[in-house]
Design an enzyme around this catalytic site. Structure first.
Site, PDB file in Angstrom:
ATOM      1  N   GLU A  43      -6.252   8.450   7.864  1.00  0.00           N
ATOM      2  CA  GLU A  43      -6.735   8.082   6.522  1.00  0.00           C
ATOM      3  C   GLU A  43      -8.098   8.699   6.221  1.00  0.00           C
ATOM      4  O   GLU A  43      -8.374   9.071   5.080  1.00  0.00           O
ATOM      5  CB  GLU A  43      -6.791   6.566   6.360  1.00  0.00           C
ATOM      6  N   CYS A  76      -4.859  -3.056   2.456  1.00  0.00           N
ATOM      7  CA  CYS A  76      -4.652  -3.008   3.904  1.00  0.00           C
ATOM      8  C   CYS A  76      -5.885  -3.347   4.728  1.00  0.00           C
ATOM      9  O   CYS A  76      -6.278  -4.487   4.827  1.00  0.00           O
ATOM     10  CB  CYS A  76      -4.046  -1.674   4.306  1.00  0.00           C
ATOM     11  N   GLU A  78       0.858  -1.194   0.000  1.00  0.00           N
ATOM     12  CA  GLU A  78       0.000   0.000   0.000  1.00  0.00           C
ATOM     13  C   GLU A  78       0.897   1.247   0.000  1.00  0.00           C
ATOM     14  O   GLU A  78       1.927   1.277   0.680  1.00  0.00           O
ATOM     15  CB  GLU A  78      -0.839  -0.016   1.283  1.00  0.00           C
ATOM     16  N   ASN A  97      -6.885   6.350  -1.692  1.00  0.00           N
ATOM     17  CA  ASN A  97      -5.795   5.424  -1.414  1.00  0.00           C
ATOM     18  C   ASN A  97      -5.976   4.286  -2.419  1.00  0.00           C
ATOM     19  O   ASN A  97      -6.876   3.463  -2.268  1.00  0.00           O
ATOM     20  CB  ASN A  97      -5.918   4.939   0.037  1.00  0.00           C
ATOM     21  N   LYS A  99      -9.296   2.200  -2.262  1.00  0.00           N
ATOM     22  CA  LYS A  99      -9.558   1.572  -0.952  1.00  0.00           C
ATOM     23  C   LYS A  99     -10.911   1.990  -0.374  1.00  0.00           C
ATOM     24  O   LYS A  99     -11.213   3.192  -0.281  1.00  0.00           O
ATOM     25  CB  LYS A  99      -8.424   1.957   0.002  1.00  0.00           C
ATOM     26  N   ASN A 138       0.107  -1.275   5.169  1.00  0.00           N
ATOM     27  CA  ASN A 138       0.960  -0.471   6.060  1.00  0.00           C
ATOM     28  C   ASN A 138       0.343  -0.589   7.432  1.00  0.00           C
ATOM     29  O   ASN A 138      -0.565   0.177   7.781  1.00  0.00           O
ATOM     30  CB  ASN A 138       0.917   1.005   5.655  1.00  0.00           C
TER      31      ASN A 138
HETATM   32  N1  CDV Z   1      -3.288   1.185   6.482  1.00  0.00           N
HETATM   33  C1  CDV Z   1      -4.218   0.482   7.158  1.00  0.00           C
HETATM   34  O1  CDV Z   1      -5.308   0.261   6.658  1.00  0.00           O
HETATM   35  N2  CDV Z   1      -3.882   0.096   8.406  1.00  0.00           N
HETATM   36  C2  CDV Z   1      -4.795  -0.548   9.329  1.00  0.00           C
HETATM   37  C3  CDV Z   1      -4.390  -0.246  10.734  1.00  0.00           C
HETATM   38  C4  CDV Z   1      -4.503   1.187  11.044  1.00  0.00           C
HETATM   39  C5  CDV Z   1      -5.219  -1.029  11.711  1.00  0.00           C
HETATM   40  C6  CDV Z   1      -4.851  -2.057   9.154  1.00  0.00           C
HETATM   41  O2  CDV Z   1      -5.950  -2.605   9.177  1.00  0.00           O
HETATM   42  O3  CDV Z   1      -3.811  -2.698   9.046  1.00  0.00           O
END
Ligand code: CDV
Length: 307
Positions: free
Chosen positions: A146, A172, A47, A110, A127, A197
């Site tokens: 975010e 993510c 990501e 994103n 996203k 991430n």
């Molecule tokens: N970048 C993300 O989406 N991170 C989230 C964290 C913040 C919980 C994740 O679900 O990995």
């Protein structure tokens, strides 16, 4: 005929706030070349793979903030990655912060793109499950903004005919939601790319989980998503300590059986490689998880399901 896609999950170590696109793209190309030398067809990057993960901070300088977004894909230094991939005849998926819309009505997402072996964009995903919050929490050691920096993706969960099969993307936090995999699987997804991430600690939101539990949940959701939807899942992390924030790592390639078949060992730039046989999805898709035959959405009561 088997349909084997040799996939490299291209984990990245930390990207410093001052690291510029040229420097990051040079790292991405180094991994791309390793993957090509290893005979890979597809490289999956994390990501927001072109910059530091800026939602971890309140960025007060508008020029700095704008510098984190791509206005076109590719543009500037990133073009070098596309050209090298086309030269090496290797595809990739790449996460990035996208600036869309117009000067009057900018839109921020994103996003990730899937790029074919000819260097052309096959498709894009934005996203949907944005974690964190839209306001600053000064009490936290780092932020998760975010919801401040992006709007929710507006492209649904598309799939693409590519690499001899049906591919989908998610990003993510999407991996923690069963809907993500199911909506892709309902459209026939056989391989899902997933960059992330994830900090080892999620201030204000991880309800006291230990790092071990968070690592467990990271793999749990990807393995369950793969198994319950008879699809390969390629989960690719940012790892190491980025600007004081410890990232989870845990890059892995999960088979449609839910088993991890390849994973990284370090907290830096590293490939995990596996031959992903797309036909290995068939036993599940035609057996226990034949969605058309065995799902019963009409009996799910009040739940409104996408068909
Ligand atoms: N970048 C993300 O989406 N991170 C989230 C964290 C913040 C919980 C994740 O679900 O990995």
């Amino acid at each position: 005929m088997t349909r084997i896609v040799r996939v490299a999950a291209a984990q990245l170590g930390p990207i410093a706030r001052l690291e510029n696109r040229e420097q990051v793209v040079t790292r991405l190309i180094a991994l791309l070349r390793q993957a090509a030398a290893d005979g890979c067809d597809l490289v999956v990057y994390p990501e927001m793979a072109l910059t530091t993960f800026f939602p971890h901070w309140e960025v007060t300088d508008p020029v700095e903030l704008e510098s984190y977004y791509e206005k076109a894909m590719p543009e500037g230094a990133v073009t070098r990655l596309f050209e090298e991939a086309a030269r090496l005849k290797i595809g990739f998926s790449l996460g990035y912060a996208e600036l869309a819309g117009t000067a009057d009505t900018p839109r921020h997402f994103n996003s990730s793109v899937l790029v074919g072996k000819d260097g052309r964009v096959i498709g894009k995903y934005r996203k949907i499950h944005l974690p964190g919050y839209a306001e600053i929490h000064p009490e936290h050691p780092f932020q998760n903004l975010e919801k401040m920096y992006f709007e929710v993706g507006d492209l649904g969960f598309p799939v693409f005919d590519a690499f001899g099969g049906t591919l989908g993307m998610c990003i993510c936090n999407d991996r923690r939601w069963p809907e993500t995999y199911r909506l892709l699987a309902l459209q026939g997804a056989e391989l899902i790319t997933l960059g992330y991430n994830t900090p080892l600690h999620n201030p204000g939101q991880d309800t006291g989980q230990s790092p071990e539990q968070r690592r467990f949940h990271n793999h749990l959701c990807m393995q369950a998503g793969a198994y319950q939807n008879s699809s390969w899942v390629v989960g690719v992390a940012k790892a190491g300590i980025e600007e004081g924030c410890e990232m989870m790592a845990g890059t892995c390639i999960v088979a449609p059986t839910g088993e991890i078949v390849a994973e990284t060992k370090t907290l830096g730039d590293e490939l995990a490689v596996a031959d992903c046989d797309l036909d290995a999805c068939i036993p599940g898709k035609r057996g226990e998880f034949d969605l058309a035959l065995n799902r019963r959405p009409e009996h799910y009561g009040l739940l409104v399901e996408a068909s």
